[in-house]
Design a protein around this motif. Structure first.
Motif, PDB file in Angstrom:
ATOM      1  N   UNK A  92      -6.279   0.881 132.779  1.00 42.49           N
ATOM      2  CA  UNK A  92      -6.188   1.217 131.357  1.00 42.49           C
ATOM      3  C   UNK A  92      -7.568   1.613 130.865  1.00 42.49           C
ATOM      4  N   UNK A  93      -7.657   2.695 130.064  1.00 42.83           N
ATOM      5  CA  UNK A  93      -8.945   3.018 129.458  1.00 42.83           C
ATOM      6  C   UNK A  93      -9.094   2.202 128.173  1.00 42.83           C
ATOM      7  N   UNK A  94     -10.276   1.618 128.006  1.00 41.28           N
ATOM      8  CA  UNK A  94     -10.491   0.647 126.928  1.00 41.28           C
ATOM      9  C   UNK A  94     -11.042   1.343 125.693  1.00 41.28           C
ATOM     10  N   UNK A  95     -10.162   2.000 124.948  1.00 41.08           N
ATOM     11  CA  UNK A  95     -10.594   2.751 123.760  1.00 41.08           C
ATOM     12  C   UNK A  95     -10.554   1.831 122.535  1.00 41.08           C
ATOM     13  N   UNK A  96      -9.717   2.120 121.552  1.00 39.01           N
ATOM     14  CA  UNK A  96      -9.678   1.282 120.357  1.00 39.01           C
ATOM     15  C   UNK A  96      -9.346  -0.166 120.722  1.00 39.01           C
ATOM     16  N   UNK A  97     -10.096  -1.083 120.179  1.00 40.05           N
ATOM     17  CA  UNK A  97      -9.886  -2.490 120.496  1.00 40.05           C
ATOM     18  C   UNK A  97     -10.686  -2.956 121.677  1.00 40.05           C
ATOM     19  N   UNK A  98     -11.249  -2.029 122.471  1.00 35.84           N
ATOM     20  CA  UNK A  98     -12.142  -2.360 123.542  1.00 35.84           C
ATOM     21  C   UNK A  98     -11.512  -3.081 124.721  1.00 35.84           C
ATOM     22  N   UNK A  99     -12.372  -3.590 125.574  1.00 34.63           N
ATOM     23  CA  UNK A  99     -11.945  -4.252 126.799  1.00 34.63           C
ATOM     24  C   UNK A  99     -11.116  -5.497 126.511  1.00 34.63           C
ATOM     25  N   UNK A 100     -11.498  -6.245 125.483  1.00 34.65           N
ATOM     26  CA  UNK A 100     -10.754  -7.450 125.150  1.00 34.65           C
ATOM     27  C   UNK A 100      -9.309  -7.166 124.829  1.00 34.65           C
ATOM     28  N   UNK A 101      -9.047  -6.076 124.138  1.00 35.78           N
ATOM     29  CA  UNK A 101      -7.678  -5.737 123.754  1.00 35.78           C
ATOM     30  C   UNK A 101      -6.846  -5.329 124.959  1.00 35.78           C
ATOM     31  N   UNK A 102      -7.387  -4.491 125.842  1.00 42.03           N
ATOM     32  CA  UNK A 102      -6.586  -4.049 126.984  1.00 42.03           C
ATOM     33  C   UNK A 102      -6.324  -5.191 127.959  1.00 42.03           C
ATOM     34  N   UNK A 103      -7.252  -6.134 128.077  1.00 40.26           N
ATOM     35  CA  UNK A 103      -6.994  -7.289 128.935  1.00 40.26           C
ATOM     36  C   UNK A 103      -5.898  -8.172 128.338  1.00 40.26           C
ATOM     37  N   UNK A 104      -5.841  -8.254 127.013  1.00 38.81           N
ATOM     38  CA  UNK A 104      -4.743  -8.989 126.380  1.00 38.81           C
ATOM     39  C   UNK A 104      -3.414  -8.285 126.621  1.00 38.81           C
ATOM     40  N   UNK A 105      -3.422  -6.956 126.572  1.00 36.91           N
ATOM     41  CA  UNK A 105      -2.194  -6.220 126.879  1.00 36.91           C
ATOM     42  C   UNK A 105      -1.754  -6.498 128.315  1.00 36.91           C
ATOM     43  N   UNK A 106      -2.727  -6.620 129.222  1.00 40.58           N
ATOM     44  CA  UNK A 106      -2.413  -6.912 130.615  1.00 40.58           C
ATOM     45  C   UNK A 106      -1.743  -8.278 130.776  1.00 40.58           C
ATOM     46  N   UNK A 107      -2.324  -9.312 130.165  1.00 43.41           N
ATOM     47  CA  UNK A 107      -1.749 -10.647 130.373  1.00 43.41           C
ATOM     48  C   UNK A 107      -0.373 -10.770 129.733  1.00 43.41           C
ATOM     49  N   UNK A 108      -0.176 -10.134 128.595  1.00 45.13           N
ATOM     50  CA  UNK A 108       1.129 -10.210 127.944  1.00 45.13           C
ATOM     51  C   UNK A 108       2.184  -9.467 128.748  1.00 45.13           C
ATOM     52  N   UNK A 109       1.803  -8.350 129.381  1.00 42.82           N
ATOM     53  CA  UNK A 109       2.769  -7.566 130.151  1.00 42.82           C
ATOM     54  C   UNK A 109       3.043  -8.168 131.523  1.00 42.82           C
ATOM     55  N   UNK A 110       2.048  -8.848 132.107  1.00 41.21           N
ATOM     56  CA  UNK A 110       2.197  -9.366 133.472  1.00 41.21           C
ATOM     57  C   UNK A 110       2.692 -10.804 133.519  1.00 41.21           C
ATOM     58  N   UNK A 111       2.465 -11.563 132.436  1.00 38.11           N
ATOM     59  CA  UNK A 111       2.821 -12.971 132.437  1.00 38.11           C
ATOM     60  C   UNK A 111       1.786 -13.854 133.089  1.00 38.11           C
ATOM     61  N   UNK A 143      -3.231 -15.635 128.602  1.00 39.70           N
ATOM     62  CA  UNK A 143      -4.498 -15.899 127.924  1.00 39.70           C
ATOM     63  C   UNK A 143      -5.621 -15.153 128.643  1.00 39.70           C
ATOM     64  N   UNK A 144      -6.526 -14.572 127.859  1.00 37.48           N
ATOM     65  CA  UNK A 144      -7.774 -14.025 128.387  1.00 37.48           C
ATOM     66  C   UNK A 144      -8.883 -14.998 128.014  1.00 37.48           C
TER      67      UNK A 144
END
Length: 374
Positions: free
Chosen positions: A256-275, A349-350
């Motif tokens: 994932x490219x970490x645009x709006x919301x930065x790296x913290x946001x995309x890592x949160x998207x990862x944990x929510x999608x992966x479980x 959780x991140x």
């Protein structure tokens, strides 16, 4: 359009007035029909969005000059592309950055790079883009030329073509100089798939470069902060970096490219999608000292600052070093780093672990600390 009867009448009058032959008059008429309007204005006016001669002159003199035309002499209403084999990826995005030019880039190269990068981190090989412009009345034509040139340079660097577009002009005050919307298409190679469902505990988190430069560069370019720091945006296409990583680590799980919301946001998207969960080593996250200093002064966590030339990836542990080495050999990947790992617990959780063993949770942003940065 001139009818045959009108053309014949014109021929007769032309012969009587100028003593020209019929062929000479018809040739003059045809030359008039093919004549394209010339752009003589220095600023954009509402007439440039009206669809008439001023619009045609603007498109010819700015956009066709910068991007070319896929069908010279007959622009048409759509670009016709050869249908490639395999699956197709498509994406679209709008760019409303303020200011439209900032250290390290402009809204033009941002519009190209952002769309190319969305395709690339989806596993696709970007091939073609479209671009739509909403231009505020009063924008200098020279500014528009420069933005178009930035787009052409970015497209050439990424190896993609800008094949279609649209232009609209709005009254003063109805926009902020210039908005650009781009759409892109790419081809997914046979057998390539990325997704959060492929991620497993023990996988490593890898970033392709330092974080936070773009958002801080744009914020400081606005000139309303008493901070003097030389920070340039990281705006660049990452498709070359993506392909290098996939060659070295073909079982890469997710990107994932970490645009709006930065790296913290995309890592949160990862944990929510992966479980699963993610543990990040704070000291391993690459942040330029000048960027970190500016963030500290403003009270902003670099993990939440937008980027436009880096991506995060999840790779199996056994190929993480090979993937890292491949990224570091290319421009834009010199600061690539392995910053953490995927864990089974705590899930969803991140967490960021500091050098003293303490941890903090990085949650999704509620608001936007840096508006209008892309």
């Amino acid at each position: 359009m001139t009818t045959d009867a009108t053309a014949a009448d014109t021929v007769r009058r032309g012969k009587n007035r100028l003593n020209e032959s019929e062929d000479e008059v018809l040739a003059r008429i045809e030359a008039f029909r093919r004549r394209r309007p010339r752009l003589i204005d220095e600023v954009i006016t509402l007439a440039h969005g009206a669809g008439g001669k001023a619009s045609a002159a603007l498109v010819d003199a700015v956009f066709f000059e910068a991007f070319g035309s896929p069908t010279p002499g007959d622009p048409g209403d759509a670009a016709v592309l050869e249908r490639p084999a395999g699956r197709i990826a498509m994406t679209t995005d709008s760019y409303v950055v303020n200011p439209i030019r900032f250290p390290g880039g402009s809204i033009g190269d941002l519009a190209v790079n952002g769309t190319v990068n969305d395709l690339a981190v989806s596993g696709a090989v970007p091939t073609a883009l479209t671009a739509a412009f909403v231009i505020e009345e009063g924008l200098p034509v020279q500014t528009l030329r420069e933005i178009a040139a930035d787009m052409r340079a970015a497209a050439d660097a990424a190896g993609v073509a800008i094949v279609a577009g649209d232009t609209k002009v709005v009254p003063r005050g109805a926009a902020d100089e210039l908005f650009i919307t781009t759409a892109g298409v790419g081809v997914l190679p046979e057998g390539r798939r990325l997704g959060a469902d492929l991620v497993e505990p023990g996988d490593r988190i890898l970033v392709s470069g330092a974080i936070g430069a773009h958002g801080m560069a744009v914020m400081l370019a606005r000139g309303n902060l008493a901070i003097d720091a030389e920070i340039s945006s990281d705006s660049r296409a990452v498709n070359g970096l993506v392909e290098a990583l996939l060659d070295a680590a073909p079982r890469t799980r997710w990107m994932r490219d970490a645009t709006r919301g930065g790296l913290g946001t995309v890592l949160n998207e990862l944990v929510h999608a992966s479980g699963h969960g993610v543990i990040v080593d704070d000291e391993a996250v690459p942040v330029a000292p000048v960027v970190r200093g500016a963030c500290d002064m403003l009270g902003i966590d670099p993990l939440y600052v937008a980027n436009e030339g880096m991506f995060a990836a999840v790779v199996p542990a056994e190929v993480a070093d090979a993937g890292l080495a491949a990224l570091r050999t290319l421009p834009g990947g010199e600061s690539a780093a392995i910053i953490g790992e995927v864990v089974a617990s705590p899930s969803d959780i991140v967490a960021v672990r500091n050098a003293f063993g303490g941890t903090r949770i990085v949650d999704m942003l509620v608001g936007d600390p840096l508006p209008r940065i892309c």
